[in-house]
Design an enzyme around this catalytic site. Structure first.
Site, PDB file in Angstrom:
ATOM      1  N   CYS A 222       0.780  -1.097   0.227  1.00 40.72           N
ATOM      2  CA  CYS A 222       0.089   0.255   0.013  1.00 40.72           C
ATOM      3  C   CYS A 222       0.914   1.287  -0.134  1.00 40.72           C
ATOM      4  O   CYS A 222       1.736   1.493  -0.666  1.00 40.72           O
ATOM      5  CB  CYS A 222      -0.763  -0.025   1.200  1.00 40.72           C
ATOM      6  SG  CYS A 222      -2.162   1.289   1.171  1.00 40.72           S
ATOM      7  N   ASP A 313      -9.425  -4.647  -5.399  1.00 36.04           N
ATOM      8  CA  ASP A 313      -8.899  -3.675  -4.433  1.00 36.04           C
ATOM      9  C   ASP A 313      -9.970  -2.496  -4.237  1.00 36.04           C
ATOM     10  O   ASP A 313     -10.026  -1.966  -5.285  1.00 36.04           O
ATOM     11  CB  ASP A 313      -7.405  -3.402  -4.624  1.00 36.04           C
ATOM     12  CG  ASP A 313      -6.815  -2.572  -3.252  1.00 36.04           C
ATOM     13  OD1 ASP A 313      -7.721  -1.847  -2.532  1.00 36.04           O
ATOM     14  OD2 ASP A 313      -5.548  -2.598  -3.139  1.00 36.04           O
ATOM     15  N   HIS A 348      -7.610  -5.804  -1.083  1.00 34.95           N
ATOM     16  CA  HIS A 348      -6.363  -4.875  -0.757  1.00 34.95           C
ATOM     17  C   HIS A 348      -5.368  -5.567   0.126  1.00 34.95           C
ATOM     18  O   HIS A 348      -4.286  -5.370   0.142  1.00 34.95           O
ATOM     19  CB  HIS A 348      -6.738  -3.540  -0.112  1.00 34.95           C
ATOM     20  CG  HIS A 348      -5.908  -2.524   0.137  1.00 34.95           C
ATOM     21  ND1 HIS A 348      -5.184  -1.907  -0.917  1.00 34.95           N
ATOM     22  CD2 HIS A 348      -5.401  -2.081   1.441  1.00 34.95           C
ATOM     23  CE1 HIS A 348      -4.178  -1.313  -0.274  1.00 34.95           C
ATOM     24  NE2 HIS A 348      -4.300  -1.378   0.821  1.00 34.95           N
TER      25      HIS A 348
END
Lengths: 400, 446
Positions: A222, A313, A348
């Site tokens: 991320c 995601d 995610h």
């Protein structure tokens, strides 16, 4: 923790319906559970690695389903991610066998049999050292033995600091510094986000005696991955041998610009909610990053890059971002350095294998807690965790 | 860098430029009877290396084993498949680094490796060294190292101390509600309370009671006031335990423990075991009266005690003459349950092979030989332990009967004895499963 297990049931009557239930009590004292329905074969046996589950928390042949389909039990707190803080103790999973196909009220029934399993993040001999040096805050995990070892800097996203992946990587032979850069009580205010902080961490890792200073890599998820991409691309003194980025928004965000948590908070009013009232921040980020000036130019990267993308995601537009990064590298003739693995239906939170899959969970912003939609469809997300980990280890083995 | 400056090490120039060899051993945490898979990679092709396993025992002695290998064209050594060219063992021996463990040079003599606390593991340090080293590792720094844990107990097994109704021992219960088949676990003349095998059996699904019946400290378990009734009480305790299935209780004995098992089974009263595992023992030890009487009897009426060239005691002749006298032998013809008999033909402590043959004859004559399975292993000694316990050919021994301190010759050669331990254990588990689990109703096993 990343090792598969085998589970077999024996001595049942033939063609007998049974339920297998796994339970885990987390460090936060929450009960996680999962269950599945099987029918014994003509010899009275069930083999979870080969047989199909006919219902429950997962369906079909899923050897590790009893782990990745764990969910918070009804009646307790909800919406929390499974996090282990103490690396030196295991997660203890109990697996019980019940007669018939049950879906609830397990506590009122007597189990036919039970077994207990320990899942560890840290292999025996791995050393854990808390690092508080030159303002750098993190935890260093070193494999047993004299070394020198290839090494990694490991970061997560805006959720903050976690050690478990670094501990696992050290158990696989890499000296790994899990680096805190946000949301950590010991970080000096303001210093967490500056580029000089990361440069300092890099230098620190290089100077560890058991580390082979010219075999360092970067691994991030991320937002942390976006920071690493920035570092690798623009800072000449940071020269990783390779870089792994999981669901990074780097194609659309420049992490060098100011305080991202605040920016996220400002995005919230524009963010859509899904049917459950969970925040789907992905589109807001997408819109935010459309302005090309804002996106990070990754063309300066000199080393092989592994991109792991969850196509479902809902937090970060991971696929669009990865495509953009690839395009940037190709534009400067470095397309051959990029390897991408893209998983449809993965969300995610691509964690190490067999981690419970969560489609959404609570997320702390300054002053408020929201429920963030991460995305990911159970089985596929679990498969993505398993496959991506294998790819990551292969990639690291090749380049470090 | 103040913190790291203190532990700075000097690496050779060569070490700095080569990629570090990597060693992995699976499982990193496992039960002692699980095979290990050791693999070394990132070596130079066709490189000579030495693998060394080092362990610090609970008694603070260092044990080690080593093997000489040559990497293949890809710079890999795979211990499960490659040939060891020398060291503590030779040939293709996947688990050689464990079973060939011996005390390091300079250690106290006549040691035996045993685990006292089952809630901690044996920690094995397995290291890779450059070149072929011949036993002296003082100056040899390692290229790589891994650590593995070997446990006698699996997660979820609980340990319960038992000292009620005058029996004294430790009960190990598998996880779950049960009921479980039960095993009475009996060791031999060394006495004391030895828990590790019972813990291991519980890890395989059996409620196991390690029973103390010869203690030098606890006066209530003195050999002079314990007879066969003590063991029957122990079985009764197991059978009536709420987590034990009373119809599925067996006895597991070694050495004198085997004689006890045979005595109980031949009695044929309501305390009848479901099956017996009898290792390294003899039926030529009949228990009339107390255990103390039995030992006194053995000494007085027994054959000769011999010593070898190192003054190690050979006791197998002691019982041998009794095989000719029916009045001194347990009537094994009366046994009504399946019996697995295991012996080593280099046993220097008890005449186990002669006894086994005699038992076969007695049971044939009585018509119950279909209950008997005999396993006799060549070049195997008395101490047939769970795999991969290091083989001990002789060791210090203190008799619980008269506190005599001697060095006893057990017998056996490392390779063959270790094979016997591995092979017999597999057959024992299969035998126990067959007789205590699968042929019964109402028990399921995870």
């Amino acid at each position: 923790m990343d090792e598969p297990f085998q589970l077999e049931v024996a001595c049942l009557p033939p063609h007998c319906p049974v339920t297998l239930r796994s339970t885990l009590c987390s460090e936060g004292n929450d009960l996680w559970e999962s269950f599945s329905h099987y029918v014994s074969d003509e010899r009275g046996r069930v083999n979870v690695s080969k047989d199909d589950s006919l219902g429950g928390s997962y369906i079909g042949c899923e050897p590790m389903g009893l782990l990745w389909s764990l969910r918070l039990a009804v009646g307790g707190r909800q919406n929390i991610r499974l996090r282990k803080k103490n690396m030196q103790t295991p997660l203890v999973v109990d697996i019980s066998l019940f007669d018939g196909h049950t879906i609830d009220n397990f506590n009122t029934q007597t189990a036919l049999a039970m077994t207990t399993m320990e899942r560890w993040y840290m292999a025996p001999g791995v050393r854990r050292i808390e690092v508080r040096e030159n303002g750098v805050v993190g935890t260093l995990f070193i494999p047993p033995g004299p070394g020198p070892f290839p090494a990694l800097l490991d970061v997560w996203g805006l959720a903050g600091f976690m050690e478990h992946r670094a501990a696992l990587l050290a158990s696989r032979g890499y000296a790994c510094l899990a680096l805190a850069y946000i949301n950590h009580p010991e970080l000096q205010l303001g210093s967490g986000m500056g580029i000089s902080y990361f440069q300092e961490s890099w230098k620190l890792l290089q100077s560890v005696p058991q580390v082979s200073a010219d075999r360092l890599g970067l691994l991030g998820s991320c937002f942390g991955a976006a920071i690493f991409i920035l570092m690798a691309s623009e800072l000449p003194d940071i020269s990783p041998r390779c870089l792994v980025a999981i669901n990074s928004p780097s194609g659309l965000l420049n992490p060098g610009e100011g305080n991202y948590l605040e920016k996220l908070q400002r995005l919230l009013p524009e963010t859509k909610l899904d049917a459950n009232g969970h925040f789907m921040i992905k589109d807001a980020i997408l819109a935010f990053g459309i302005d090309l000036e804002r996106s990070l130019q990754a063309g300066g990267i000199q080393c092989p890059v592994l991109l792991i993308v969850g196509e479902d995601d809902q937090c970060v537009p991971s696929l669009e971002s990865a495509q953009k990064l690839e395009a940037q590298m190709r534009a400067v003739g470095k397309g051959h350095l990029v390897t991408k693995f893209s998983y449809p239906e993965a969300g995610h939170l691509i964690e190490p294998p067999y981690h419970p899959v969560m489609r959404s969970s609570a997320f702390n912003l300054p002053g408020q807690t929201v429920t963030m939609l991460w995305g990911g469809v159970g089985k596929s997300h679990a498969a993505a965790q398993e496959d991506s980990w294998r790819r990551i280890l292969e990639f690291l083995d090749k380049h470090l | 860098m103040s913190f790291f400056g203190e532990c700075k090490r000097i690496y050779s120039e060569e070490m700095k430029t080569r990629i570090s060899p990597k060693i992995t051993a699976q499982p990193t945490r496992g039960l002692v009877d699980e095979k290990i898979y050791i693999r070394v990679s990132n070596l130079i092709p066709n490189e000579k290396i030495t693998l060394r396993c080092l362990l610090l025992s609970e008694d603070n002695d260092f044990w080690h084993a080593y093997g000489l290998y040559i990497s293949d064209d890809k710079g890999v050594v795979n211990v499960a498949e490659d040939v060891c060219l020398g060291g503590s063992y030779t040939g293709t021996e996947p688990n050689g680094l464990i079973w060939s463990l011996k005390p390091v040079p300079g250690s106290r003599p006549a040691l035996r490796l045993r685990k006292h606390n089952v809630f901690t593991p044996f920690l094995l340090n397995i290291s890779v060294h450059k070149g072929h080293i011949n036993g002296d590792f003082k100056d040899a720094s390692s290229l790589a190292l891994t650590v593995i844990e070997r446990w006698y107990i699996s997660p979820g097994v609980s340990r319960v101390e038992i000292s009620e109704n005058y029996i004294h021992g430790t009960l190990f219960l598998p996880p779950g509600p049960g009921p479980f088949p039960g095993i009475l676990d009996l060791w031999g003349g060394g006495g004391g309370l030895v828990e590790y095998r019972a813990a291991l059996l519980a890890s395989h699904g059996y409620a196991s009671l390690a029973l103390e019946y010869m203690s030098t400290q606890n006066t209530s378990i003195n050999v002079n006031n314990i007879g066969i009734e003590y063991f029957e009480a122990a079985i009764h305790f197991l059978k009536s335990h709420p987590r034990v299935s009373s119809e599925q209780v067996g006895i597991f004995g070694l050495s004198f423990g085997t004689s006890v098992a045979l005595n109980i089974a031949a009695k044929g009263n309501r305390i009848s075991p479901r099956c017996l595992v009898c290792i390294s023992g003899s039926h030529a030890v009949k228990i009339n009266g107390t255990i103390g009487d039995v030992f006194t009897n053995l000494k007085e009426e027994g054959g000769k005690i011999m010593v070898d060239e190192n003054n190690h005691f050979i006791w197998k002749e002691l019982i041998l003459p009794r095989l000719a006298d029916p009045s001194k032998k347990v009537k094994v013809g009366n046994i009504k349950c399946p019996l697995l008999l295991i012996a080593g033909n280099d046993d220097q402590n008890w005449p186990t092979v002669d006894s086994a043959r005699d038992m076969e004859n007695m049971m044939k004559a009585a018509g119950n030989e279909h209950l008997l399975t005999t396993l006799i292993y060549p070049k195997t000694g008395h101490l047939i332990e769970p795999p991969y316990s290091p083989h001990t050919r002789f060791s210090n021994f203190i008799s619980a009967f008269n506190q005599e301190k001697v060095v006893v010759l057990w017998g056996g050669q490392p390779k063959e004895h270790s094979f016997a331990q591995e092979d017999s254990w597999e057959k024992i588990l299969h035998f126990l499963y067959h007789h205590l689990y699968s042929s019964s109703i109402g028990l399921s096993k995870l």
